[in-house]
Design an enzyme around this catalytic site. Structure first.
Site, PDB file in Angstrom:
ATOM      1  N   ASP A   1       0.826  -1.210   0.000  1.00 36.83           N
ATOM      2  CA  ASP A   1       0.000   0.000   0.000  1.00 36.83           C
ATOM      3  C   ASP A   1       0.863   1.264   0.000  1.00 36.83           C
ATOM      4  OD1 ASP A   1      -2.403   1.362  -0.028  1.00 36.83           O
ATOM      5  OD2 ASP A   1      -2.580   1.425   2.149  1.00 36.83           O
TER       6      ASP A   1
ATOM      7  N   TRP B   1       2.664   8.022  -2.850  1.00 34.91           N
ATOM      8  CA  TRP B   1       4.063   8.220  -3.264  1.00 34.91           C
ATOM      9  C   TRP B   1       4.118   8.919  -4.631  1.00 34.91           C
ATOM     10  CZ3 TRP B   1       7.420   7.235  -7.184  1.00 34.91           C
ATOM     11  CH2 TRP B   1       8.801   7.325  -6.895  1.00 34.91           C
TER      12      TRP B   1
ATOM     13  N   HIS C   1       2.261   3.703  -9.000  1.00 31.44           N
ATOM     14  CA  HIS C   1       2.054   2.281  -9.288  1.00 31.44           C
ATOM     15  C   HIS C   1       3.237   1.722 -10.081  1.00 31.44           C
ATOM     16  CE1 HIS C   1      -1.846   2.295  -7.530  1.00 31.44           C
ATOM     17  NE2 HIS C   1      -2.378   3.117  -8.423  1.00 31.44           N
TER      18      HIS C   1
ATOM     19  N   GLU D   1     -12.515  -4.531  -3.765  1.00 27.86           N
ATOM     20  CA  GLU D   1     -13.009  -3.165  -3.527  1.00 27.86           C
ATOM     21  C   GLU D   1     -12.312  -2.128  -4.420  1.00 27.86           C
ATOM     22  OE1 GLU D   1     -12.116  -5.289  -1.025  1.00 27.86           O
ATOM     23  OE2 GLU D   1     -14.186  -5.788  -0.537  1.00 27.86           O
TER      24      GLU D   1
ATOM     25  N   ARG E   1     -12.309   2.431  -7.815  1.00 25.65           N
ATOM     26  CA  ARG E   1     -11.418   3.547  -8.207  1.00 25.65           C
ATOM     27  C   ARG E   1     -11.757   4.042  -9.607  1.00 25.65           C
ATOM     28  NH1 ARG E   1      -5.520   2.513  -5.581  1.00 25.65           N
ATOM     29  NH2 ARG E   1      -6.297   1.869  -3.559  1.00 25.65           N
TER      30      ARG E   1
ATOM     31  N   LEU F   1      10.286 -20.800  -5.395  1.00 22.47           N
ATOM     32  CA  LEU F   1       9.433 -19.861  -4.659  1.00 22.47           C
ATOM     33  C   LEU F   1       8.061 -19.854  -5.331  1.00 22.47           C
ATOM     34  CD1 LEU F   1       8.894 -17.324  -2.785  1.00 22.47           C
ATOM     35  CD2 LEU F   1       9.717 -15.937  -4.700  1.00 22.47           C
TER      36      LEU F   1
ATOM     37  N   GLU G   1       2.267 -12.980  12.385  1.00 25.02           N
ATOM     38  CA  GLU G   1       2.881 -11.805  13.009  1.00 25.02           C
ATOM     39  C   GLU G   1       2.683 -10.636  12.042  1.00 25.02           C
ATOM     40  OE1 GLU G   1       3.878 -12.146  16.010  1.00 25.02           O
ATOM     41  OE2 GLU G   1       3.719 -14.330  15.991  1.00 25.02           O
TER      42      GLU G   1
HETATM   43  C1  IPE Z   1      -5.341  -2.659  -0.072  1.00 24.44           C
HETATM   44  O1  IPE Z   1      -5.028  -1.334  -0.267  1.00 24.44           O
HETATM   45  C2  IPE Z   1      -5.352  -3.383  -1.369  1.00 24.44           C
HETATM   46  C3  IPE Z   1      -4.070  -3.530  -2.038  1.00 24.44           C
HETATM   47  C4  IPE Z   1      -2.907  -3.175  -1.577  1.00 24.44           C
HETATM   48  C5  IPE Z   1      -4.127  -4.152  -3.301  1.00 24.44           C
HETATM   49  P1  IPE Z   1      -6.155  -0.215  -0.384  1.00 24.44           P
HETATM   50  O2  IPE Z   1      -5.453   1.073  -0.532  1.00 24.44           O
HETATM   51  O3  IPE Z   1      -7.133  -0.586  -1.429  1.00 24.44           O
HETATM   52  O4  IPE Z   1      -6.868  -0.327   1.029  1.00 24.44           O
HETATM   53  P2  IPE Z   1      -7.876   0.699   1.713  1.00 24.44           P
HETATM   54  O5  IPE Z   1      -8.997   0.931   0.754  1.00 24.44           O
HETATM   55  O6  IPE Z   1      -7.103   1.943   2.005  1.00 24.44           O
HETATM   56  O7  IPE Z   1      -8.294  -0.004   2.965  1.00 24.44           O
HETATM   57  C1  IPE Z   2      -1.723   0.154  -3.283  1.00 21.86           C
HETATM   58  O1  IPE Z   2      -1.459   1.505  -3.350  1.00 21.86           O
HETATM   59  C2  IPE Z   2      -1.885  -0.455  -4.644  1.00 21.86           C
HETATM   60  C3  IPE Z   2      -3.266  -0.784  -4.982  1.00 21.86           C
HETATM   61  C4  IPE Z   2      -4.291  -0.763  -4.192  1.00 21.86           C
HETATM   62  C5  IPE Z   2      -3.492  -1.199  -6.331  1.00 21.86           C
HETATM   63  P1  IPE Z   2      -2.630   2.565  -3.341  1.00 21.86           P
HETATM   64  O2  IPE Z   2      -2.986   2.860  -4.752  1.00 21.86           O
HETATM   65  O3  IPE Z   2      -3.725   2.152  -2.465  1.00 21.86           O
HETATM   66  O4  IPE Z   2      -1.875   3.819  -2.729  1.00 21.86           O
HETATM   67  P2  IPE Z   2      -2.468   4.861  -1.724  1.00 21.86           P
HETATM   68  O5  IPE Z   2      -2.876   4.103  -0.494  1.00 21.86           O
HETATM   69  O6  IPE Z   2      -3.626   5.513  -2.388  1.00 21.86           O
HETATM   70  O7  IPE Z   2      -1.337   5.777  -1.456  1.00 21.86           O
HETATM   71 MG    MG Z   3      -4.117   2.474  -0.455  1.00 20.94          MG
END
Ligand code: IPE
Ligand code: IPE
Ligand code: MG
Length: 224
Positions: free
Chosen positions: A12, A17, A29, A59, A63, A122, A191
């Site tokens: 995440d 970033w 990304h 979910e 986006r 792996l 953990e």
């Molecule tokens: C969780 O991150 C899903 C992935 C890393 C693929 P999100 O950014 O979607 O999670 P929420 O919505 O902040 O909980």
């Molecule tokens: C996680 O990064 C990757 C995916 C969920 C695809 P995010 O895109 O959720 O990044 P933030 O949390 O918005 O910074």
């Molecule tokens: Mg996120």
């Protein structure tokens, strides 16, 4: 020292970033993919047999379409360019989640799984369009349909993670302390490390520090 067989990661923080350093979420990304490569390498160096990466949740369809399309394009290109290399490194790829993508991406994913099926250095589980609640509901439905006894063992046989040991260690980057519908059953005794750094900034040193800390935790599993 605790054995470490399976690391699961909620990758995440890409969007934040990207916005901060490149003025674009999608650039985050893209940068996050470099971290994926570093982490795969370090996982192998540490002789860990399973790595599960949360790449897209059920979910995440909420986006903007532009971001979703960008993510799947990125994945497509990654597979086209890297699957041969992963195969040569004896890496097995498995997708967790339902493959409801473009016909092209579905085919690429199926072919990648088939190609690497027998590899055993792996196993990378890529959680894509994955949601733990829907995984559990499907498993219970199958048990009901087959008139099976509801038991932990039978349930686990019907999860997408059948034949995969539960994660010993969960890492979530991005300074957020939640599970976001990831492996709710399988993480029961893992953990958990919540990391402040955003995924593109997470590096080998951070990963190795967590592994080191993990190795020294007293894991009780209810005992004393
Ligand atoms: C969780 O991150 C899903 C992935 C890393 C693929 P999100 O950014 O979607 O999670 P929420 O919505 O902040 O909980
Ligand atoms: C996680 O990064 C990757 C995916 C969920 C695809 P995010 O895109 O959720 O990044 P933030 O949390 O918005 O910074
Ligand atoms: Mg996120």
């Amino acid at each position: 020292m605790n054995p470490l067989n399976h690391v699961a990661i909620i990758m995440d923080g890409n969007g934040r970033w990207g916005l901060k350093y490149r003025n674009s979420r999608n650039a985050g990304h893209k940068a996050g993919l470099d971290t994926v490569e570093t982490i795969i390498k370090t996982t192998i160096e540490n002789k860990i047999k399973f790595l599960t990466l949360f790449a897209f949740s059920t979910e995440n369809w909420k986006r903007p379409k532009k971001e979703v399309n960008y993510l799947f394009n990125l994945l497509e290109n990654f597979l086209v360019n890297k699957i041969e290399d992963l195969h040569k490194q004896n890496i097995k790829l498995k997708v967790l989640g339902s493959k409801k993508f473009s016909p092209k991406l579905n085919k690429l994913l199926n072919n990648s799984e088939k190609k690497t099926f027998k590899n055993n250095k792996l196993q990378i589980n890529l959680a894509l369009n994955y949601g733990s609640k829907s995984e559990l509901i499907s498993a219970f439905k199958r048990l009901k349909k087959n008139k099976s006894i509801i038991s932990e063992k039978n349930l686990e046989k019907n999860l997408q993670t059948q034949n995969i040991p539960d994660p010993d260690l969960l890492i979530r980057t991005g300074n957020t302390k939640r599970l976001s519908n990831f492996l709710l059953w399988q993480l029961a005794y893992s953990e958990i490390f919540f990391e402040k750094k955003l995924w593109p900034a997470f590096n080998k040193k951070d990963y190795k520090r967590i592994i080191r800390e993990f190795r020294n935790i007293k894991r009780n599993f209810g005992k004393i």
